[in-house]
Scaffold this motif. Structure first.
Motif, PDB file in Angstrom:
ATOM      1  N   TYR A  93       7.098  -0.077   8.989  1.00  0.00           N
ATOM      2  CA  TYR A  93       8.325  -0.455   8.580  1.00  0.00           C
ATOM      3  C   TYR A  93       8.152  -0.754   6.971  1.00  0.00           C
ATOM      4  O   TYR A  93       9.105  -0.313   6.354  1.00  0.00           O
ATOM      5  CB  TYR A  93       7.896  -1.520   9.127  1.00  0.00           C
ATOM      6  CG  TYR A  93       8.281  -2.736   8.985  1.00  0.00           C
ATOM      7  CD1 TYR A  93      10.155  -2.600   8.838  1.00  0.00           C
ATOM      8  CD2 TYR A  93       8.915  -3.610   7.838  1.00  0.00           C
ATOM      9  CE1 TYR A  93      11.372  -3.865   9.081  1.00  0.00           C
ATOM     10  CE2 TYR A  93       9.940  -4.466   7.401  1.00  0.00           C
ATOM     11  CZ  TYR A  93      10.660  -5.177   8.077  1.00  0.00           C
ATOM     12  OH  TYR A  93      12.353  -5.219   7.314  1.00  0.00           O
ATOM     13  N   THR A  94       7.169  -0.875   6.021  1.00  0.00           N
ATOM     14  CA  THR A  94       7.006  -0.765   4.743  1.00  0.00           C
ATOM     15  C   THR A  94       7.045   0.625   4.470  1.00  0.00           C
ATOM     16  O   THR A  94       7.801   0.086   3.283  1.00  0.00           O
ATOM     17  CB  THR A  94       5.257  -1.182   4.353  1.00  0.00           C
ATOM     18  OG1 THR A  94       5.171  -2.751   5.280  1.00  0.00           O
ATOM     19  CG2 THR A  94       5.175  -1.506   3.265  1.00  0.00           C
ATOM     20  N   ALA A  95       6.817   1.502   4.857  1.00  0.00           N
ATOM     21  CA  ALA A  95       7.052   2.387   4.209  1.00  0.00           C
ATOM     22  C   ALA A  95       8.786   2.743   4.200  1.00  0.00           C
ATOM     23  O   ALA A  95       9.276   3.158   3.658  1.00  0.00           O
ATOM     24  CB  ALA A  95       6.293   3.840   5.002  1.00  0.00           C
ATOM     25  N   PHE A  96       9.337   2.219   5.066  1.00  0.00           N
ATOM     26  CA  PHE A  96      10.058   2.956   5.535  1.00  0.00           C
ATOM     27  C   PHE A  96      12.015   1.876   4.562  1.00  0.00           C
ATOM     28  O   PHE A  96      12.393   1.951   4.447  1.00  0.00           O
ATOM     29  CB  PHE A  96      10.973   2.431   7.300  1.00  0.00           C
ATOM     30  CG  PHE A  96      12.873   2.032   7.523  1.00  0.00           C
ATOM     31  CD1 PHE A  96      13.086   3.569   8.131  1.00  0.00           C
ATOM     32  CD2 PHE A  96      13.046   1.025   8.285  1.00  0.00           C
ATOM     33  CE1 PHE A  96      14.795   3.523   7.830  1.00  0.00           C
ATOM     34  CE2 PHE A  96      14.472   1.170   7.857  1.00  0.00           C
ATOM     35  CZ  PHE A  96      15.276   1.973   7.967  1.00  0.00           C
ATOM     36  N   GLU A  97      11.352   0.524   5.047  1.00  0.00           N
ATOM     37  CA  GLU A  97      11.677  -0.409   3.726  1.00  0.00           C
ATOM     38  C   GLU A  97      11.698  -0.058   2.140  1.00  0.00           C
ATOM     39  O   GLU A  97      12.584  -0.215   1.799  1.00  0.00           O
ATOM     40  CB  GLU A  97      11.114  -1.616   3.726  1.00  0.00           C
ATOM     41  CG  GLU A  97      11.415  -2.420   5.365  1.00  0.00           C
ATOM     42  CD  GLU A  97      12.978  -3.504   5.007  1.00  0.00           C
ATOM     43  OE1 GLU A  97      13.162  -4.049   4.157  1.00  0.00           O
ATOM     44  OE2 GLU A  97      13.495  -2.550   5.721  1.00  0.00           O
ATOM     45  N   GLU A  98      10.367   0.938   1.968  1.00  0.00           N
ATOM     46  CA  GLU A  98      10.260   1.201   0.412  1.00  0.00           C
ATOM     47  C   GLU A  98      11.061   2.490   0.183  1.00  0.00           C
ATOM     48  O   GLU A  98      10.599   2.733  -0.753  1.00  0.00           O
ATOM     49  CB  GLU A  98       8.765   0.936  -0.328  1.00  0.00           C
ATOM     50  CG  GLU A  98       8.447  -0.565   0.103  1.00  0.00           C
ATOM     51  CD  GLU A  98       7.001  -0.231  -0.002  1.00  0.00           C
ATOM     52  OE1 GLU A  98       5.541  -0.068  -0.451  1.00  0.00           O
ATOM     53  OE2 GLU A  98       5.880  -2.005  -0.485  1.00  0.00           O
ATOM     54  N   ARG A  99      11.205   2.820   1.880  1.00  0.00           N
ATOM     55  CA  ARG A  99      12.108   4.204   1.570  1.00  0.00           C
ATOM     56  C   ARG A  99      10.716   5.360   0.167  1.00  0.00           C
ATOM     57  O   ARG A  99      11.157   5.987  -0.232  1.00  0.00           O
ATOM     58  CB  ARG A  99      13.653   4.048   0.738  1.00  0.00           C
ATOM     59  CG  ARG A  99      14.544   3.832   0.868  1.00  0.00           C
ATOM     60  CD  ARG A  99      15.854   3.487   0.037  1.00  0.00           C
ATOM     61  NE  ARG A  99      16.702   2.740   0.791  1.00  0.00           N
ATOM     62  CZ  ARG A  99      17.700   2.054  -0.044  1.00  0.00           C
ATOM     63  NH1 ARG A  99      17.958   2.827  -1.226  1.00  0.00           N
ATOM     64  NH2 ARG A  99      18.753   1.442   1.133  1.00  0.00           N
ATOM     65  N   ARG A 100       9.654   5.441   1.438  1.00  0.00           N
ATOM     66  CA  ARG A 100       8.761   5.928   1.167  1.00  0.00           C
ATOM     67  C   ARG A 100       8.312   6.931   2.281  1.00  0.00           C
ATOM     68  O   ARG A 100       7.971   6.226   3.928  1.00  0.00           O
ATOM     69  CB  ARG A 100       7.754   5.899   0.276  1.00  0.00           C
ATOM     70  CG  ARG A 100       7.712   4.932   0.760  1.00  0.00           C
ATOM     71  CD  ARG A 100       6.024   4.056  -0.312  1.00  0.00           C
ATOM     72  NE  ARG A 100       5.240   3.380  -0.118  1.00  0.00           N
ATOM     73  CZ  ARG A 100       4.674   3.148   1.743  1.00  0.00           C
ATOM     74  NH1 ARG A 100       3.883   4.279   1.845  1.00  0.00           N
ATOM     75  NH2 ARG A 100       3.824   1.937   0.952  1.00  0.00           N
ATOM     76  N   LEU A 101       7.360   8.058   2.620  1.00  0.00           N
ATOM     77  CA  LEU A 101       6.195   8.208   3.578  1.00  0.00           C
ATOM     78  C   LEU A 101       4.764   7.569   3.060  1.00  0.00           C
ATOM     79  O   LEU A 101       4.698   7.022   2.404  1.00  0.00           O
ATOM     80  CB  LEU A 101       5.666   9.743   3.415  1.00  0.00           C
ATOM     81  CG  LEU A 101       7.372  11.058   3.080  1.00  0.00           C
ATOM     82  CD1 LEU A 101       6.754  12.566   2.835  1.00  0.00           C
ATOM     83  CD2 LEU A 101       8.348  10.463   4.790  1.00  0.00           C
TER      84      LEU A 101
END
Length: 294
Positions: A117-125
């Protein structure tokens, strides 16, 4: 004792007490035939009322503030129903079909869901360490579920289903109120989340709210579940984050599944194989590593 030492003590003690909620819940379901739904409703409503009462006595401010703003009220409703209610109900359902440590361990996988979820929110892998910790957690879950043997599943499909649902609900519980935390106290939000979540669960009860054996001993176990498995740990957590960072408090949250396992081995007729205990330690290690950011 220095402030940091007190903060670490409060966080560790709070997480350990949280682990007792699953154990007392299992006693109520197994020994006193209290259905998971009724247990969740009563625990949520009483804990919510106690937290709201504590908040009012401490701050002497209106308890209705979060409900006066339409956007905040909607977010609080989602938090209460899909986060708080789901977390409690799915958790006790998982315990009903397995045992307290297994339900706690499966719910603890929430921390791994938050990686993605954090990676998705930060738009990163996801980072390499995050992926490694996710794989480690899945390996630990495999050991808990199977004992290391593909052909000897140690828990039922129902327990696994409800346990994973509880992990998902726990992730919603953590993420959904973040914007609200900037404007309202945690005790106010969690108190309303518990109370509203408990009330929202009543129409879906599959047994009368008065089901179960009512006796002095069952009431004492229930009060232990509410006070020392819910309210006191939450207050200790609030006291800890005043002295240490939330990240450090989260790392010490690894005490919860360990506490549940130890208490179950001591007080319940629960047995874990060596491989299953190894799986518990692997999951805890994975969460500690990703929480510490190392």
């Amino acid at each position: 004792m220095k402030s940091r030492g007190k903060g670490l003590l409060f966080a560790g003690l709070g997480a350990s007490l949280w682990g007792s909620a699953g154990v007392t819940g299992q006693v109520l379901m197994d020994n006193y035939h209290l259905p998971a739904t009724a247990l969740s409703v009563w625990r949520l409503i009483l804990s919510g009322l106690l937290l709201l009462g504590f908040d009012y006595l401490l701050h002497r401010e209106s308890l209705l503030r979060p409900w006066k703003d339409r956007a905040d009220a909607l977010r609080l409703f989602v938090f209460a129903v899909f986060g708080m209610m789901g977390t409690q109900y799915f958790y006790f359902r998982a315990i009903q079909y397995s045992n307290a440590p297994t339900g706690t361990i499966l719910q603890y996988l929430m921390s791994i869901l938050l990686i993605f979820y954090t990676a998705f929110e930060e738009r990163r892998l996801p980072r390499g360490m995050e992926i490694s910790c996710a794989i480690l957690a899945m390996a630990g879950t495999f050991l808990v579920v199977t004992g290391g043997d593909w052909h000897a599943v140690k828990i039922s499909q129902a327990a696994l289903f409800w346990g994973l649902l509880s992990a998902l609900a726990e992730a919603v519980y953590v993420v959904e109120p973040i914007p609200l935390m900037k404007r309202y106290r945690p005790s106010l939000l969690v108190g309303w989340g518990m109370l509203a979540g408990g009330v929202a669960l009543i129409p879906f009860m599959d047994a009368p709210i008065t089901a179960g054996v009512v006796s002095f001993s069952s009431l004492m176990v229930f009060l232990l579940c509410v006070l020392f498995g819910t309210v006191v740990p939450f207050l200790l957590f609030l006291m800890s984050v005043a002295e240490i960072s939330p990240g450090e408090a989260g790392i010490l949250g690894a005490m919860e599944p360990l506490s549940s396992l130890v208490l179950s081995l001591l007080f319940l007729t629960v047995s874990f194989s060596g491989m299953q205990i190894t799986g518990v330690l692997v999951i805890v290690a994975a969460v500690v590593l990703v929480s510490s950011g190392k």
